[in-house]
Write a protein that holds these residues in place. Sequence first.
Motif, PDB file in Angstrom:
ATOM      1  N   MET A   1      -5.448  45.161  43.339  1.00  0.00           N
ATOM      2  CA  MET A   1      -6.763  45.427  43.941  1.00  0.00           C
ATOM      3  C   MET A   1      -7.667  46.089  42.881  1.00  0.00           C
ATOM      4  SD  MET A   1      -7.349  46.671  47.826  1.00  0.00           S
ATOM      5  CE  MET A   1      -6.225  47.997  47.685  1.00  0.00           C
ATOM      6  N   ASP A   2      -8.870  45.577  42.755  1.00  0.00           N
ATOM      7  CA  ASP A   2      -9.781  46.197  41.789  1.00  0.00           C
ATOM      8  C   ASP A   2     -10.438  47.441  42.395  1.00  0.00           C
ATOM      9  OD1 ASP A   2     -11.521  45.215  43.598  1.00  0.00           O
ATOM     10  OD2 ASP A   2     -12.618  43.908  42.202  1.00  0.00           O
ATOM     11  N   GLN A   3     -11.245  48.119  41.562  1.00  0.00           N
ATOM     12  CA  GLN A   3     -11.873  49.367  41.999  1.00  0.00           C
ATOM     13  C   GLN A   3     -12.708  49.181  43.274  1.00  0.00           C
ATOM     14  OE1 GLN A   3     -14.235  51.138  38.959  1.00  0.00           O
ATOM     15  NE2 GLN A   3     -14.212  53.144  39.874  1.00  0.00           N
ATOM     16  N   ARG A   4     -13.429  48.036  43.299  1.00  0.00           N
ATOM     17  CA  ARG A   4     -14.290  47.765  44.458  1.00  0.00           C
ATOM     18  C   ARG A   4     -13.450  47.607  45.727  1.00  0.00           C
ATOM     19  NH1 ARG A   4     -18.400  42.767  44.394  1.00  0.00           N
ATOM     20  NH2 ARG A   4     -18.639  42.839  46.655  1.00  0.00           N
ATOM     21  N   GLY A   5     -12.298  46.943  45.543  1.00  0.00           N
ATOM     22  CA  GLY A   5     -11.365  46.760  46.668  1.00  0.00           C
ATOM     23  C   GLY A   5     -10.886  48.094  47.206  1.00  0.00           C
ATOM     24  N   VAL A   6     -10.540  48.990  46.289  1.00  0.00           N
ATOM     25  CA  VAL A   6     -10.040  50.317  46.698  1.00  0.00           C
ATOM     26  C   VAL A   6     -11.115  51.059  47.495  1.00  0.00           C
ATOM     27  CG1 VAL A   6      -9.269  52.583  45.844  1.00  0.00           C
ATOM     28  CG2 VAL A   6      -8.415  50.479  44.777  1.00  0.00           C
ATOM     29  N   ILE A   7     -12.359  51.012  46.972  1.00  0.00           N
ATOM     30  CA  ILE A   7     -13.467  51.705  47.660  1.00  0.00           C
ATOM     31  C   ILE A   7     -13.659  51.137  49.067  1.00  0.00           C
ATOM     32  CG2 ILE A   7     -15.980  52.055  47.641  1.00  0.00           C
ATOM     33  CD1 ILE A   7     -15.726  52.317  44.543  1.00  0.00           C
ATOM     34  N   LEU A   8     -13.591  49.818  49.176  1.00  0.00           N
ATOM     35  CA  LEU A   8     -13.764  49.177  50.489  1.00  0.00           C
ATOM     36  C   LEU A   8     -12.672  49.612  51.460  1.00  0.00           C
ATOM     37  CD1 LEU A   8     -14.943  45.532  49.722  1.00  0.00           C
ATOM     38  CD2 LEU A   8     -16.171  47.289  51.014  1.00  0.00           C
ATOM     39  N   VAL A   9     -11.422  49.658  50.964  1.00  0.00           N
ATOM     40  CA  VAL A   9     -10.307  50.088  51.824  1.00  0.00           C
ATOM     41  C   VAL A   9     -10.523  51.523  52.291  1.00  0.00           C
ATOM     42  CG1 VAL A   9      -7.838  50.668  51.829  1.00  0.00           C
ATOM     43  CG2 VAL A   9      -8.593  48.459  50.936  1.00  0.00           C
ATOM     44  N   ILE A  10     -10.960  52.393  51.362  1.00  0.00           N
ATOM     45  CA  ILE A  10     -11.201  53.803  51.724  1.00  0.00           C
ATOM     46  C   ILE A  10     -12.315  53.906  52.768  1.00  0.00           C
ATOM     47  CG2 ILE A  10     -12.043  56.042  50.856  1.00  0.00           C
ATOM     48  CD1 ILE A  10     -10.532  55.407  48.216  1.00  0.00           C
ATOM     49  N   LEU A  11     -13.405  53.158  52.515  1.00  0.00           N
ATOM     50  CA  LEU A  11     -14.531  53.191  53.469  1.00  0.00           C
ATOM     51  C   LEU A  11     -14.086  52.720  54.847  1.00  0.00           C
ATOM     52  CD1 LEU A  11     -17.628  51.920  51.437  1.00  0.00           C
ATOM     53  CD2 LEU A  11     -17.271  54.193  52.414  1.00  0.00           C
ATOM     54  N   PHE A  12     -13.250  51.668  54.859  1.00  0.00           N
ATOM     55  CA  PHE A  12     -12.769  51.124  56.128  1.00  0.00           C
ATOM     56  C   PHE A  12     -11.914  52.166  56.871  1.00  0.00           C
ATOM     57  CE2 PHE A  12      -9.824  48.525  58.696  1.00  0.00           C
ATOM     58  CZ  PHE A  12     -10.751  47.904  59.501  1.00  0.00           C
ATOM     59  N   ALA A  13     -11.037  52.846  56.098  1.00  0.00           N
ATOM     60  CA  ALA A  13     -10.156  53.867  56.689  1.00  0.00           C
ATOM     61  C   ALA A  13     -10.992  55.020  57.266  1.00  0.00           C
ATOM     62  CB  ALA A  13      -9.182  54.387  55.638  1.00  0.00           C
ATOM     63  N   VAL A  14     -12.020  55.426  56.512  1.00  0.00           N
ATOM     64  CA  VAL A  14     -12.903  56.511  56.989  1.00  0.00           C
ATOM     65  C   VAL A  14     -13.602  56.075  58.277  1.00  0.00           C
ATOM     66  CG1 VAL A  14     -15.026  57.792  56.468  1.00  0.00           C
ATOM     67  CG2 VAL A  14     -13.232  57.585  54.726  1.00  0.00           C
ATOM     68  N   PHE A  15     -14.045  54.812  58.296  1.00  0.00           N
ATOM     69  CA  PHE A  15     -14.729  54.277  59.482  1.00  0.00           C
ATOM     70  C   PHE A  15     -13.805  54.306  60.706  1.00  0.00           C
ATOM     71  CE2 PHE A  15     -15.789  50.496  62.085  1.00  0.00           C
ATOM     72  CZ  PHE A  15     -17.049  50.889  62.511  1.00  0.00           C
ATOM     73  N   ILE A  16     -12.549  53.840  60.506  1.00  0.00           N
ATOM     74  CA  ILE A  16     -11.575  53.820  61.612  1.00  0.00           C
ATOM     75  C   ILE A  16     -11.299  55.238  62.114  1.00  0.00           C
ATOM     76  CG2 ILE A  16      -9.124  53.353  62.196  1.00  0.00           C
ATOM     77  CD1 ILE A  16     -10.813  50.836  62.105  1.00  0.00           C
ATOM     78  N   LEU A  17     -11.123  56.164  61.164  1.00  0.00           N
ATOM     79  CA  LEU A  17     -10.875  57.566  61.544  1.00  0.00           C
ATOM     80  C   LEU A  17     -12.073  58.132  62.310  1.00  0.00           C
ATOM     81  CD1 LEU A  17      -9.094  58.988  58.374  1.00  0.00           C
ATOM     82  CD2 LEU A  17      -8.097  58.703  60.651  1.00  0.00           C
ATOM     83  N   TYR A  18     -13.271  57.755  61.868  1.00  0.00           N
ATOM     84  CA  TYR A  18     -14.496  58.225  62.527  1.00  0.00           C
ATOM     85  C   TYR A  18     -14.557  57.714  63.971  1.00  0.00           C
ATOM     86  CZ  TYR A  18     -19.422  58.571  63.786  1.00  0.00           C
ATOM     87  OH  TYR A  18     -20.581  58.830  64.451  1.00  0.00           O
ATOM     88  N   ILE A  19     -14.302  56.406  64.123  1.00  0.00           N
ATOM     89  CA  ILE A  19     -14.338  55.802  65.452  1.00  0.00           C
ATOM     90  C   ILE A  19     -13.286  56.450  66.358  1.00  0.00           C
ATOM     91  CG2 ILE A  19     -13.848  53.644  66.745  1.00  0.00           C
ATOM     92  CD1 ILE A  19     -16.564  53.617  65.385  1.00  0.00           C
ATOM     93  N   ARG A  20     -12.084  56.657  65.799  1.00  0.00           N
ATOM     94  CA  ARG A  20     -11.015  57.259  66.578  1.00  0.00           C
ATOM     95  C   ARG A  20     -11.410  58.676  66.989  1.00  0.00           C
ATOM     96  NH1 ARG A  20      -5.066  58.728  64.792  1.00  0.00           N
ATOM     97  NH2 ARG A  20      -4.714  59.747  66.772  1.00  0.00           N
ATOM     98  N   ASP A  21     -11.991  59.402  66.063  1.00  0.00           N
ATOM     99  CA  ASP A  21     -12.405  60.776  66.338  1.00  0.00           C
ATOM    100  C   ASP A  21     -13.491  60.814  67.412  1.00  0.00           C
ATOM    101  OD1 ASP A  21     -12.331  63.644  65.486  1.00  0.00           O
ATOM    102  OD2 ASP A  21     -14.448  63.230  65.165  1.00  0.00           O
TER     103      ASP A  21
END
Lengths: 224, 224
Positions: A1-21
């Motif tokens: 996974m390139d740097q952009r991929g990593v950032i996207l995965v992190i953003l997605f995880a933050v989004f999911i955590l936000y929605i769950r919260d």
Amino acid sequence: MDQRGVILVILFAVFILYIRDQNTYKVKSFSVPALAEPIRFLLSYGNLVFEDQRIQLGEWERLKPFTPYGKEPILEYKGKVAHHSLAICRYLGKKLKLVGENDWDDLEIDAAADTISDLRLEIDQYFYEPDSKIRAQKKEILVKEILPLYIQRLENQIRENKGFLAIGKLTWADLYYAGLYEYLHYMLGFDFTENAPKLRHLKQQVYALPAIKAWIEKRPKNNF
Amino acid sequence: MDQRGVILVILFAVFILYIRDQNTYKVKSFSVPALAEPIRFLLSYGNLVFEDQRIQLGEWERLKPFTPYGKEPILEYKGKVAHHSLAICRYLGKKLKLVGENDWDDLEIDAAADTISDLRLEIDQYFYEPDSKIRAQKKEILVKEILPLYIQRLENQIRENKGFLAIGKLTWADLYYAGLYEYLHYMLGFDFTENAPKLRHLKQQVYALPAIKAWIEKRPKNNF
């Protein structure tokens, strides 16, 4: 996974955590089974995910100005803040279908919960009285007059409603009562249901509901 | 008409009167604008036919044992008896569509009405205190601490809700507040809205509703 991929995965995880919260109920209250306990009973009954945020005594003075009217408990949900335990319990009762079939049914459920709340206020008046002489007088009137009147009427009411407080079936008013039971017991210093078989049985029925039983087992130890 | 015809006409008239009586709301309360007045405001607002049954002081001891928990006001409808002014006002609010669009809206309306009720209880605590020294102390705390806190928060709340107590439009909580206003004023001995322009304006708005205006004009004179 390139740097952009990593950032996207992190953003997605933050989004999911936000929605769950955002979709998690948060109960903020003192660490005792008092006014918030009926709320926790209802959330548990409905298997709703909730965060049980206990306010420590030292924190309260700092938090108080940020509460709607300087009182706890508070319910947070989707970034909104609600207060008033009766109003919160009624809201959860609707979500969990622990309500009536028509407006008059709900009027009877509301009045039953208000009656339990009135009884709590009567006990409060004695319990939080600072003058020891007046406190003793208040306890005398409470134990000899007020409590017997409430118990007698509540026993009749439960008899007429097939073992429940209203409309002949389990409603949020019953969970409100059972959730508040320990607080009333604690303030009175004795078990007021000892000579009130219907009130006693109703409390036991609610305590025996699997979700309530599980909650009582896992909750933090009482901290009165 | 023969004898049988007369009997039939009488029976029919009795039947009609019975049906009319059953469909009339009956408010039983003391003859003062206290806890029953919000109920009368709501019934008037909805142009609902109601009998305004005032309990005279001498009658109360006789009637009290027959009330649900030894308290007034009471609402009778179709042979059923309801108690608890907040529960009754919420019921009428639903009938009159003075409620929200979803459960969270109604939670906010309920909490707003509960806040007004809390304020009333705080004023009660001082007003019904029998010991004159303690009464003076309680009034001091009420006027210097409790009342300013409520007023400041209520003013903010009304500002955030476009001039109303909740959800940005007229709800039963506003009629509950306006209906209780005189009682609060009476117990305090002064107009607590004098330095609370939002609370003052809201009360005036409700008083200016044609049905409320008409009710205030025709109701029995205050009897405090």
